[in-house]
Design a protein around this motif. Structure first.
Motif, mmCIF file in Angstrom:
data_model
loop_
_atom_site.group_PDB
_atom_site.id
_atom_site.type_symbol
_atom_site.label_atom_id
_atom_site.label_comp_id
_atom_site.label_asym_id
_atom_site.label_seq_id
_atom_site.Cartn_x
_atom_site.Cartn_y
_atom_site.Cartn_z
ATOM 1 N N MET A 10 15.550 -2.323 1.029
ATOM 2 C CA MET A 10 15.976 -1.136 1.772
ATOM 3 C C MET A 10 17.480 -0.958 1.632
ATOM 4 O O MET A 10 18.230 -1.911 1.835
ATOM 5 C CB MET A 10 15.612 -1.263 3.248
ATOM 6 C CG MET A 10 14.140 -1.223 3.491
ATOM 7 S SD MET A 10 13.780 -1.254 5.244
ATOM 8 C CE MET A 10 12.029 -1.528 5.176
ATOM 9 N N THR A 45 9.771 0.518 14.830
ATOM 10 C CA THR A 45 8.432 0.749 14.305
ATOM 11 C C THR A 45 7.525 -0.265 14.966
ATOM 12 O O THR A 45 7.721 -1.467 14.837
ATOM 13 C CB THR A 45 8.383 0.573 12.775
ATOM 14 O OG1 THR A 45 9.278 1.501 12.169
ATOM 15 C CG2 THR A 45 6.985 0.802 12.239
ATOM 16 N N GLU A 83 1.758 -0.395 3.970
ATOM 17 C CA GLU A 83 1.826 0.847 4.752
ATOM 18 C C GLU A 83 2.873 0.752 5.855
ATOM 19 O O GLU A 83 3.675 1.668 6.054
ATOM 20 C CB GLU A 83 0.476 1.180 5.367
ATOM 21 C CG GLU A 83 0.507 2.435 6.204
ATOM 22 C CD GLU A 83 -0.805 2.747 6.885
ATOM 23 O OE1 GLU A 83 -0.813 3.710 7.659
ATOM 24 O OE2 GLU A 83 -1.799 2.046 6.654
ATOM 25 N N VAL A 86 6.418 0.792 4.281
ATOM 26 C CA VAL A 86 6.761 2.105 3.732
ATOM 27 C C VAL A 86 7.062 3.101 4.847
ATOM 28 O O VAL A 86 8.065 3.821 4.800
ATOM 29 C CB VAL A 86 5.642 2.623 2.799
ATOM 30 C CG1 VAL A 86 5.814 4.097 2.474
ATOM 31 C CG2 VAL A 86 5.597 1.783 1.526
ATOM 32 N N ARG A 87 6.217 3.147 5.886
ATOM 33 C CA ARG A 87 6.457 4.067 7.002
ATOM 34 C C ARG A 87 7.768 3.752 7.709
ATOM 35 O O ARG A 87 8.522 4.647 8.074
ATOM 36 C CB ARG A 87 5.302 4.011 8.007
ATOM 37 C CG ARG A 87 3.984 4.539 7.502
ATOM 38 C CD ARG A 87 3.844 6.038 7.648
ATOM 39 N NE ARG A 87 4.209 6.550 8.941
ATOM 40 C CZ ARG A 87 3.458 6.519 10.042
ATOM 41 N NH1 ARG A 87 2.261 5.988 10.009
ATOM 42 N NH2 ARG A 87 3.910 7.024 11.163
ATOM 43 N N HIS A 88 8.049 2.456 7.889
ATOM 44 C CA HIS A 88 9.307 2.052 8.519
ATOM 45 C C HIS A 88 10.487 2.513 7.672
ATOM 46 O O HIS A 88 11.429 3.114 8.184
ATOM 47 C CB HIS A 88 9.346 0.533 8.702
ATOM 48 C CG HIS A 88 10.623 0.055 9.291
ATOM 49 N ND1 HIS A 88 10.825 -0.025 10.649
ATOM 50 C CD2 HIS A 88 11.783 -0.347 8.711
ATOM 51 C CE1 HIS A 88 12.053 -0.458 10.880
ATOM 52 N NE2 HIS A 88 12.645 -0.657 9.711
ATOM 53 N N ARG A 89 10.416 2.237 6.396
ATOM 54 C CA ARG A 89 11.511 2.601 5.496
ATOM 55 C C ARG A 89 11.737 4.107 5.451
ATOM 56 O O ARG A 89 12.878 4.575 5.476
ATOM 57 C CB ARG A 89 11.227 2.082 4.090
ATOM 58 C CG ARG A 89 12.331 2.409 3.119
ATOM 59 C CD ARG A 89 12.008 1.929 1.736
ATOM 60 N NE ARG A 89 13.141 2.196 0.875
ATOM 61 C CZ ARG A 89 13.339 1.635 -0.277
ATOM 62 N NH1 ARG A 89 12.493 0.738 -0.720
ATOM 63 N NH2 ARG A 89 14.382 1.945 -0.999
ATOM 64 N N GLU A 90 10.663 4.884 5.385
ATOM 65 C CA GLU A 90 10.792 6.346 5.347
ATOM 66 C C GLU A 90 11.470 6.879 6.602
ATOM 67 O O GLU A 90 12.206 7.858 6.540
ATOM 68 C CB GLU A 90 9.412 6.995 5.200
ATOM 69 C CG GLU A 90 8.795 6.822 3.848
ATOM 70 C CD GLU A 90 7.369 7.326 3.779
ATOM 71 O OE1 GLU A 90 6.845 7.404 2.645
ATOM 72 O OE2 GLU A 90 6.753 7.629 4.833
ATOM 73 N N THR A 91 11.210 6.240 7.719
ATOM 74 C CA THR A 91 11.751 6.721 8.990
ATOM 75 C C THR A 91 13.166 6.241 9.239
ATOM 76 O O THR A 91 14.043 7.030 9.596
ATOM 77 C CB THR A 91 10.858 6.281 10.162
ATOM 78 O OG1 THR A 91 9.539 6.789 9.932
ATOM 79 C CG2 THR A 91 11.392 6.807 11.488
ATOM 80 N N TRP A 92 13.408 4.956 9.083
ATOM 81 C CA TRP A 92 14.685 4.370 9.505
ATOM 82 C C TRP A 92 15.612 4.010 8.347
ATOM 83 O O TRP A 92 16.820 3.926 8.549
ATOM 84 C CB TRP A 92 14.449 3.131 10.363
ATOM 85 C CG TRP A 92 13.483 3.354 11.472
ATOM 86 C CD1 TRP A 92 12.238 2.808 11.599
ATOM 87 C CD2 TRP A 92 13.643 4.194 12.616
ATOM 88 N NE1 TRP A 92 11.626 3.251 12.744
ATOM 89 C CE2 TRP A 92 12.468 4.109 13.389
ATOM 90 C CE3 TRP A 92 14.677 5.024 13.069
ATOM 91 C CZ2 TRP A 92 12.291 4.801 14.584
ATOM 92 C CZ3 TRP A 92 14.492 5.715 14.255
ATOM 93 C CH2 TRP A 92 13.326 5.595 14.996
ATOM 94 N N GLY A 93 15.076 3.752 7.156
ATOM 95 C CA GLY A 93 15.914 3.472 5.995
ATOM 96 C C GLY A 93 16.549 2.091 5.963
ATOM 97 O O GLY A 93 17.311 1.794 5.047
#
Length: 108
Positions: A10, A45, A83, A86-93
Motif C-alpha cells: 500500500m 475496516t 477481498e 482490496v476493499r481496505h486499500r480502495e477505501t483508506w489507501g
C-alpha cells in the motif's frame, strides 16, 4: 499466496488519516477495538463472516460518527483475505494497524 495472486504494498498517503483493519470486528473484543481505533481518528475496516453482523456493527459505529467500513468475508479462504485487503486499500489507501481478532478452532 498459493494461487499466484499477489497483493501490492500500500502506498503511503500522508494526506490521509491512519487506517486499521480489524478482523472479527463485528462483536466482542474486535468490535470494541474497532470502535476505540475509530474514536482515535483511524479509518477502520471491520471484517467478519456474517453480513448481518457486519452491517449491524458498522451502523452502530457510524451512529457514533465514526468512520468505518464493513467487509463480510470468510478469512479461512484466500479469496476472503484478498477481498478484505482490496476493499481496505480502495477505501483508506494505507494500513497502519492490523488487529487479528478473528479466530477458529479445531477440536481434536
Amino acid at each position: 499466496m498459493t494461487n499466484g495472486t499477489t497483493v501490492e504494498r500500500m502506498p503511503e498517503r500522508p494526506d490521509r488519516r491512519p487506517a486499521a483493519l480489524v478482523t472479527g470486528g463485528s462483536s466482542g473484543i474486535g468490535f470494541e477495538m474497532a470502535g476505540a481505533l475509530a474514536g482515535q481518528g483511524y479509518g477502520v475496516t471491520l471484517v467478519a463472516r456474517r453480513p448481518e453482523t457486519v452491517e449491524r456493527a458498522v451502523e452502530t459505529l457510524r451512529g457514533e460518527n465514526l468512520e468505518v467500513i464493513g467487509v463480510s468475508a470468510d478469512l479461512t479462504e484466500e479469496a476472503g483475505v484478498i477481498e478484505a485487503i482490496v476493499r481496505h486499500r480502495e477505501t483508506w489507501g494505507r494500513l497502519d494497524v492490523l488487529v487479528n481478532k478473528a479466530g477458529g478452532g479445531i477440536m481434536g
